[in-house]
Design an enzyme around this catalytic site. Sequence first.
Site, short mmCIF file in Angstrom:
data_model
loop_
_atom_site.label_atom_id
_atom_site.label_comp_id
_atom_site.label_asym_id
_atom_site.label_seq_id
_atom_site.Cartn_x
_atom_site.Cartn_y
_atom_site.Cartn_z
N SER A 42 -57.65 73.05 80.78
CA SER A 42 -58.23 73.58 82.03
C SER A 42 -58.97 72.44 82.72
O SER A 42 -60.18 72.40 82.79
CB SER A 42 -59.18 74.75 81.73
OG SER A 42 -60.19 74.35 80.83
N HIS A 154 -56.93 80.99 77.83
CA HIS A 154 -56.50 80.51 76.52
C HIS A 154 -56.24 81.61 75.50
O HIS A 154 -55.86 81.31 74.37
CB HIS A 154 -57.55 79.55 75.94
CG HIS A 154 -57.72 78.31 76.76
ND1 HIS A 154 -58.74 77.43 76.59
CD2 HIS A 154 -56.97 77.81 77.77
CE1 HIS A 154 -58.63 76.44 77.46
NE2 HIS A 154 -57.56 76.65 78.19
N GLN A 162 -64.02 82.00 79.13
CA GLN A 162 -63.13 81.17 78.29
C GLN A 162 -63.69 80.88 76.89
O GLN A 162 -62.94 80.88 75.92
CB GLN A 162 -62.86 79.85 79.02
CG GLN A 162 -61.91 78.90 78.29
CD GLN A 162 -61.66 77.63 79.09
OE1 GLN A 162 -60.90 77.62 80.04
NE2 GLN A 162 -62.31 76.55 78.70
N GLU A 163 -65.00 80.59 76.81
CA GLU A 163 -65.56 80.19 75.51
C GLU A 163 -66.90 80.87 75.24
O GLU A 163 -67.74 80.95 76.12
CB GLU A 163 -65.81 78.67 75.48
CG GLU A 163 -64.57 77.86 75.72
CD GLU A 163 -64.87 76.36 75.80
OE1 GLU A 163 -66.00 75.94 75.41
OE2 GLU A 163 -63.98 75.62 76.23
N GLU A 204 -59.19 75.25 69.86
CA GLU A 204 -60.48 74.66 69.50
C GLU A 204 -61.07 75.26 68.23
O GLU A 204 -62.26 75.08 67.95
CB GLU A 204 -61.45 74.79 70.68
CG GLU A 204 -60.95 74.06 71.93
CD GLU A 204 -61.96 74.02 73.06
OE1 GLU A 204 -63.05 74.62 72.93
OE2 GLU A 204 -61.65 73.39 74.09
N ASP A 241 -68.86 79.35 78.33
CA ASP A 241 -68.19 78.52 79.35
C ASP A 241 -67.23 79.44 80.08
O ASP A 241 -66.21 79.87 79.52
CB ASP A 241 -67.43 77.36 78.69
CG ASP A 241 -66.68 76.51 79.72
OD1 ASP A 241 -66.83 76.76 80.93
OD2 ASP A 241 -65.95 75.58 79.30
N GLU A 284 -71.86 77.51 81.32
CA GLU A 284 -71.09 76.39 81.86
C GLU A 284 -70.09 76.88 82.89
O GLU A 284 -69.47 77.93 82.71
CB GLU A 284 -70.37 75.71 80.68
CG GLU A 284 -69.50 74.51 81.05
CD GLU A 284 -68.83 73.93 79.81
OE1 GLU A 284 -69.39 74.03 78.70
OE2 GLU A 284 -67.72 73.38 79.96
N ASP A 311 -69.23 71.27 84.42
CA ASP A 311 -68.12 70.57 83.76
C ASP A 311 -67.09 70.20 84.83
O ASP A 311 -67.10 69.08 85.36
CB ASP A 311 -67.52 71.48 82.68
CG ASP A 311 -66.22 70.94 82.10
OD1 ASP A 311 -65.89 69.78 82.32
OD2 ASP A 311 -65.50 71.71 81.40
N LYS A 336 -67.53 64.29 79.44
CA LYS A 336 -66.26 64.06 78.77
C LYS A 336 -65.77 62.68 79.22
O LYS A 336 -65.33 62.52 80.36
CB LYS A 336 -65.23 65.11 79.20
CG LYS A 336 -65.55 66.54 78.76
CD LYS A 336 -64.66 67.53 79.52
CE LYS A 336 -64.65 68.91 78.89
NZ LYS A 336 -63.99 69.92 79.78
N HIS A 364 -65.91 67.38 73.62
CA HIS A 364 -64.51 67.13 73.28
C HIS A 364 -63.60 67.67 74.39
O HIS A 364 -64.09 68.20 75.39
CB HIS A 364 -64.18 67.84 71.96
CG HIS A 364 -64.19 69.34 72.08
ND1 HIS A 364 -63.56 70.18 71.22
CD2 HIS A 364 -64.78 70.17 73.02
CE1 HIS A 364 -63.74 71.43 71.59
NE2 HIS A 364 -64.49 71.45 72.67
N ARG A 365 -62.29 67.58 74.21
CA ARG A 365 -61.30 68.26 75.06
C ARG A 365 -60.54 69.26 74.20
O ARG A 365 -60.57 69.19 72.98
CB ARG A 365 -60.30 67.26 75.67
CG ARG A 365 -60.88 66.15 76.50
CD ARG A 365 -61.84 66.63 77.57
NE ARG A 365 -61.31 67.62 78.49
CZ ARG A 365 -60.98 67.41 79.76
NH1 ARG A 365 -61.15 66.20 80.27
NH2 ARG A 365 -60.54 68.37 80.54
N SER A 366 -59.84 70.17 74.84
CA SER A 366 -59.08 71.15 74.04
C SER A 366 -57.94 70.48 73.28
O SER A 366 -57.55 70.92 72.20
CB SER A 366 -58.58 72.30 74.91
OG SER A 366 -57.91 71.81 76.05
N LYS A 387 -70.65 69.47 72.01
CA LYS A 387 -69.72 70.61 72.02
C LYS A 387 -68.37 70.13 71.48
O LYS A 387 -67.71 69.31 72.10
CB LYS A 387 -69.60 71.08 73.48
CG LYS A 387 -68.58 72.16 73.75
CD LYS A 387 -68.60 72.58 75.22
CE LYS A 387 -67.23 73.08 75.64
NZ LYS A 387 -67.19 73.67 76.96
P1 PGA Z 1 -60.42 71.46 78.46
O1 PGA Z 1 -61.45 72.63 78.17
O2 PGA Z 1 -60.66 70.34 77.50
O3 PGA Z 1 -59.10 72.15 78.27
O4 PGA Z 1 -60.65 71.04 79.89
C1 PGA Z 1 -62.74 72.49 77.70
C2 PGA Z 1 -63.79 72.97 78.68
O5 PGA Z 1 -63.48 73.58 79.72
O6 PGA Z 1 -64.97 72.71 78.45
ZN ZN Z 2 -65.74 73.68 80.47
#
Ligand code: PGA
Ligand code: ZN
Length: 413
Positions: A42, A154, A162-163, A204, A241, A284, A311, A336, A364-366, A387
Amino acid sequence: MTIIESVRARQIFDSRGTPTIEAEVRLSSGAIGVASAPSGASTGAHEAHEKRDGGKAYGGKGVLKAIEGIHAEIAPALKGLDARDQRRIDAAMLALDGTANKERLGGNALIAVSLATAYAAANALGIPLYRHLGGLVGGSSPIPMLNVLNGGAHADNNIDIQEFMLVPVGAKTFRDAMKMGVEVYQHLKALLKKQGLSTAVGDEGGFAPSLERDEDALKLLVDAIAAAGYAPGRDVSLAVDAAASEWQKDGGYALPKRGTAMTTGELIDYFQALSEKYPIVSIEDPLGEEDFDGFAEITARLGRRAMIVGDDLFTTNPERLSRGIAKRAANAILVKPNQIGTLSETLDAINLARSAGYRVVLSHRSGETESSAIADIATAVNAEFLKSGAPARAERTAKYNRVLKIEQEVTGE
Ligand code: PGA
Ligand code: ZN
């Protein structure tokens, strides 16, 4: 001793089986540094460009052209430079690329070489990366933000956010924080099993059970915290998030699963209601990546009780962060390194955030590799949070495990 002799790169695979770049920088002393580029799903619209081959192989996702660029252009430009001079190395690569979003050589090529250079310098000096970057100033452990339940784009359920993350705010050390996080994660798994819900994990490492609404996820987490013997809100709090850039529709918002249309104001009301009912300490991307005004409004309304984290809004970009600071949008930044493409610019974004009193969350990234660079960066800059997904899947635990080692080195315990 720290003069760059060669830069080589190769195609490796990330945690989704997608090709990515590993770079290796060799110095005159014989020391080498190795680093790789992670990849998001994303992704924010303003991220550094990820250079991919296109064509048939790997569904167009190969990175051989980006690697060619490293061998043909970056390597000769960096040869003879001092790896300790990270700013000069990164500036040389930016000048060579010559585009605003690193589209010619690729942000994925740049970040792999940039981080490999830092590792090479640290190795030549005989110190760990966090010491090379943080000197005597760095060294404090972040608090982990553990993504244990998933929704949004996801997951195949009815959750829009999302999270959902555990934040062990009551822990005194990173080791204690991980103990809390891991125990709650295991109790969450047991709770899901008992209710006949799926315990399969996503990219993740979090669970993605079939739940009806966002609140069900928050309730489950509070139950899991209590079941593990901790006090929700005192020992372990929650973070979300929303990744709401994915929610934008026709100038407003639509919750992706339920399809409910919402205005910026209604969305803020929604997050306010959730954060009044549940111990949420961090939200987030509650709004879209261009909605600076909406971010300013939610920060004004909820910013005292929770972190409002940008983000997709900031994409680790000092220019976008400056805009946010001027507008009082958000009060924390998700960092990131591959969003911006070099280590120097990453550190610039962190310094700028600090100067405005923003909190820093290394992320991190997904799509990840086994690299633990973000753990060293987080410790070097004394980031408040790290994170890195659930405490499951080796590419996620690599970062947490690295902080455990660093904490032991720093405290001597
Ligand atoms: P992404 O997702 O690494 O797929 O962008 C992580 C996030 O949105 O924090
Ligand atoms: Zn995010």
